[in-house]
Each structure stands twice: as structure tokens, then as C-alpha cells.
Scaffold this active site. Structure first.
Site, mmCIF file in Angstrom:
data_model
loop_
_atom_site.group_PDB
_atom_site.id
_atom_site.type_symbol
_atom_site.label_atom_id
_atom_site.label_comp_id
_atom_site.label_asym_id
_atom_site.label_seq_id
_atom_site.Cartn_x
_atom_site.Cartn_y
_atom_site.Cartn_z
ATOM 1 N N MET A 28 0.814 -1.217 0.000
ATOM 2 C CA MET A 28 0.000 0.000 0.000
ATOM 3 C C MET A 28 0.853 1.275 0.000
ATOM 4 O O MET A 28 0.639 2.183 0.792
ATOM 5 C CB MET A 28 -0.939 -0.001 1.205
ATOM 6 N N LEU A 30 3.284 3.955 -2.731
ATOM 7 C CA LEU A 30 3.774 4.245 -4.086
ATOM 8 C C LEU A 30 5.254 3.906 -4.183
ATOM 9 O O LEU A 30 6.021 4.217 -3.271
ATOM 10 C CB LEU A 30 3.577 5.725 -4.411
ATOM 11 N N HIS A 85 -4.339 -4.768 -9.338
ATOM 12 C CA HIS A 85 -5.280 -3.775 -8.815
ATOM 13 C C HIS A 85 -6.713 -4.278 -9.001
ATOM 14 O O HIS A 85 -7.062 -4.768 -10.074
ATOM 15 C CB HIS A 85 -5.087 -2.431 -9.528
HETATM 16 C C1 GRF Z 1 -5.812 -7.076 -3.537
HETATM 17 O O1 GRF Z 1 -7.177 -6.900 -3.749
HETATM 18 C C2 GRF Z 1 -4.999 -6.366 -4.595
HETATM 19 O O2 GRF Z 1 -5.680 -6.229 -5.804
HETATM 20 C C3 GRF Z 1 -4.785 -5.013 -3.988
HETATM 21 O O3 GRF Z 1 -4.615 -5.256 -2.618
HETATM 22 C C4 GRF Z 1 -5.338 -6.423 -2.252
HETATM 23 C C5 GRF Z 1 -4.429 -7.304 -1.452
HETATM 24 O O4 GRF Z 1 -5.127 -8.368 -0.871
HETATM 25 N N1 GRF Z 1 -3.663 -4.342 -4.597
HETATM 26 P P1 GRF Z 1 -4.343 -9.587 -0.206
HETATM 27 O O5 GRF Z 1 -3.512 -9.023 0.942
HETATM 28 O O6 GRF Z 1 -3.513 -10.230 -1.254
HETATM 29 O O7 GRF Z 1 -5.428 -10.481 0.296
#
Ligand code: GRF
Length: 179
Positions: A89, A91, A108
Site C-alpha cells: 500500500m 507508491l 489492482h
Molecule cells: C488485492 O485486492 C490487490 O488487488 C490489492 O490489494 C489487495 C491485497 O489483498 N492491490 P491480499 O492481501 O492479497 O489479500
């Protein structure tokens, strides 16, 4: 020839990390987890799957440059060829991009360019969109703006809640990302 070595960057529960690392016919070895949130669930998953975890806290560094330099060093130590972001999470900054652009991929939970940003699922749901989906794309300096590699649509059903929509999106993610 040696196998291609991948690092997965994740900050959360790690369901995508697990889908990638446990995939029996993955085209590369998952050689490293990079996690920027000490205590995140993904760290336990890495332990269970025998993947080394590099846990790093941004608060321990004065600047983003120093933080990314520490990650860069670890990628070199583990001789990483490709980086896959899976719920990381943050950049990616210029230190990592200068070295790695073209070899960093992100997943994403929307059909980019629609609904970029931290809450792609909630934003699509609240907008009343008829469909959303999953995008796999290269990472550039923007927020979810890099060249698209693959996309798959997920319909938003009349009976969907944000929770059920997320479950169906993640089912697609867990198949599409390892592919
Ligand atoms: C996923 O939905 C991905 O698309 C987004 O962050 C989420 C991560 O979920 N970038 P997880 O930790 O892999 O369950």
C-alpha cells in the site's frame, strides 16, 4: 539456466502472496517477501510456505530514499529478477523505479483506468458500476497508471455487497496473478 527469482511486496493479509507462492506451476521461484508492515498476516503465511521475509518499517528511516535503498540492497542480496506487488500500500519511489522499472508488476482490483487508488472495490461499488474487475499492470511513478498486461471483468450483481464483490474479485485475482 537458473530459475527466474521473484520478490512479492505485500503489506496486508497476503491472499495474493499465498496464491502466487503456493502455485504449483508458477513460472518463477518466489524467493523473498518484502513487507512494510510489521505484524501483517502475510508474514506468517511466508513462514508457513518457507519464503524468507524481509520486514521493514518506513518509520525507521529518515527519508523514503533511505527506506527504498534498504529494499534495493535486499533485492540484490536475494538476486531477485522480478518484483510483484500484491497489496503493497505504498507508491514505489524513484530509487526503486530507476533500477527496476519494467520489472515491477502490480495487481489492482478494478478495470483500470477506472477506479485507481486505495479502495478500487469500494469506489466501484459505491459508484453503482455494472461491472468492475482485475488489472495486472507494470508499475510506473503514477498511482495505478502503468502499462496494462492483463485484465478480467467481474460483474457487479444486484444482490452484491461490498464483501461478496470483494470475494469474487479475489477469486479472479488468485487465478490471474499467478498466470
Ligand atoms: C488485492 O485486492 C490487490 O488487488 C490489492 O490489494 C489487495 C491485497 O489483498 N492491490 P491480499 O492481501 O492479497 O489479500
Amino acid at each position: 539456466m537458473a530459475n527466474v527469482r521473484a520478490a512479492v511486496f505485500a503489506s496486508g493479509t497476503g491472499s495474493n502472496f499465498q496464491a502466487i507462492a503456493a502455485c504449483p506451476d508458477l513460472a518463477c521461484d518466489v524467493a523473498l517477501l518484502v513487507c512494510d508492515r510489521p505484524g501483517a498476516g502475510v508474514i506468517d503465511l511466508a513462514k508457513k510456505l518457507g519464503v524468507p521475509a524481509f520486514v521493514i518499517n518506513r518509520d525507521d528511516f529518515v527519508s523514503k530514499t533511505d527506506f527504498e535503498k534498504a529494499i534495493l540492497r535486499e533485492l540484490e542480496v536475494y538476486k531477485i529478477d522480478w518484483v510483484f506487488l500484491a497489496g503493497y500500500m505504498r507508491l514505489i519511489g524513484s530509487v526503486l523505479l530507476d533500477e527496476w522499472e519494467g520489472r515491477i508488476v502490480n495487481i489492482h482490483p478494478s478495470l483500470l483506468p477506472a477506479f485507481p487508488g486505495k479502495d478500487g472495490i469500494g469506489d466501484a461499488f459505491r459508484a453503482g458500476a455494472a461491472e468492475t474487475g482485475v488489472t495486472i499492470h507494470y508499475v510506473d511513478s503514477g498511482m495505478d497508471t502503468g502499462e496494462i498486461i492483463a485484465q478480467e471483468k467481474v460483474p457487479i450483481l444486484p444482490e452484491d455487497t461490498e464483501v461478496t464483490l470483494k470475494q469474487r474479485i479475489q477469486q479472479v485475482e488468485h487465478r490471474l496473478y499467478p498466470e
